[in-house]
Scaffold this motif. Sequence first.
Motif, PDB file in Angstrom:
ATOM      1  N   GLU A  60       4.026  30.480   5.236  1.00  0.00           N
ATOM      2  CA  GLU A  60       3.764  31.289   4.513  1.00  0.00           C
ATOM      3  C   GLU A  60       4.771  32.171   4.428  1.00  0.00           C
ATOM      4  O   GLU A  60       5.906  32.170   4.997  1.00  0.00           O
ATOM      5  CB  GLU A  60       2.223  32.435   5.694  1.00  0.00           C
ATOM      6  CG  GLU A  60       3.485  32.008   6.761  1.00  0.00           C
ATOM      7  CD  GLU A  60       1.705  33.147   7.468  1.00  0.00           C
ATOM      8  OE1 GLU A  60       0.448  32.777   7.263  1.00  0.00           O
ATOM      9  OE2 GLU A  60       1.448  33.313   8.764  1.00  0.00           O
ATOM     10  N   VAL A  62       5.505  36.157   5.232  1.00  0.00           N
ATOM     11  CA  VAL A  62       5.362  37.599   5.803  1.00  0.00           C
ATOM     12  C   VAL A  62       6.119  38.915   5.432  1.00  0.00           C
ATOM     13  O   VAL A  62       7.410  38.855   5.314  1.00  0.00           O
ATOM     14  CB  VAL A  62       5.781  37.380   7.048  1.00  0.00           C
ATOM     15  CG1 VAL A  62       5.302  38.617   7.795  1.00  0.00           C
ATOM     16  CG2 VAL A  62       4.753  36.000   8.043  1.00  0.00           C
ATOM     17  N   GLY A 112      -4.524  35.791   3.270  1.00  0.00           N
ATOM     18  CA  GLY A 112      -3.571  35.444   4.431  1.00  0.00           C
ATOM     19  C   GLY A 112      -4.429  36.119   5.335  1.00  0.00           C
ATOM     20  O   GLY A 112      -5.056  36.814   5.874  1.00  0.00           O
ATOM     21  N   THR A 129       0.598  38.739   5.163  1.00  0.00           N
ATOM     22  CA  THR A 129       1.352  37.048   4.735  1.00  0.00           C
ATOM     23  C   THR A 129       0.141  36.584   3.367  1.00  0.00           C
ATOM     24  O   THR A 129      -0.731  36.615   3.038  1.00  0.00           O
ATOM     25  CB  THR A 129       1.065  35.623   6.003  1.00  0.00           C
ATOM     26  OG1 THR A 129      -0.839  36.314   6.648  1.00  0.00           O
ATOM     27  CG2 THR A 129       1.099  36.658   7.472  1.00  0.00           C
TER      28      THR A 129
END
Length: 134
Positions: A60, A62, A112, A129
Amino acid sequence: NLKTAIAESNAVVTYNKLPTIMSDPQQMISLFQNLIDNAIKFRSKKAPRVRISAERKGDEWVFAIRDNGIGIDPKESERIFVMFQRLHGSTDYPGTGIGLSICKKIVERHGGRIWLESENAKGSTFYFTVPDRK
């Protein structure tokens, strides 16, 4: 979209190289616009400084939107994402109390999560995220 607010507040918005992600572009515009607008709106006596960055962690991205504003009491860090929950009176700061709840819905719709790190009078960093779906 925030050109006037940036100019009127003498804000400086900077960013690192940001990734290309698979997302709904209009929702991402709304997400960034809400977070940057809040950083400008809830400023201290200093001119607003907003820094946008992203870092890949695992599978992912951030994202971080950091400001030098008035900050938020850490005890309120969950409540601010609830619809119509305001920390300040409408005479102190304009708004409806829905912006951060919209941000949360957008981030969750994209798979996210969103959270905040802040201290009163020391600015805030909003993190969210987005899965890397390449």
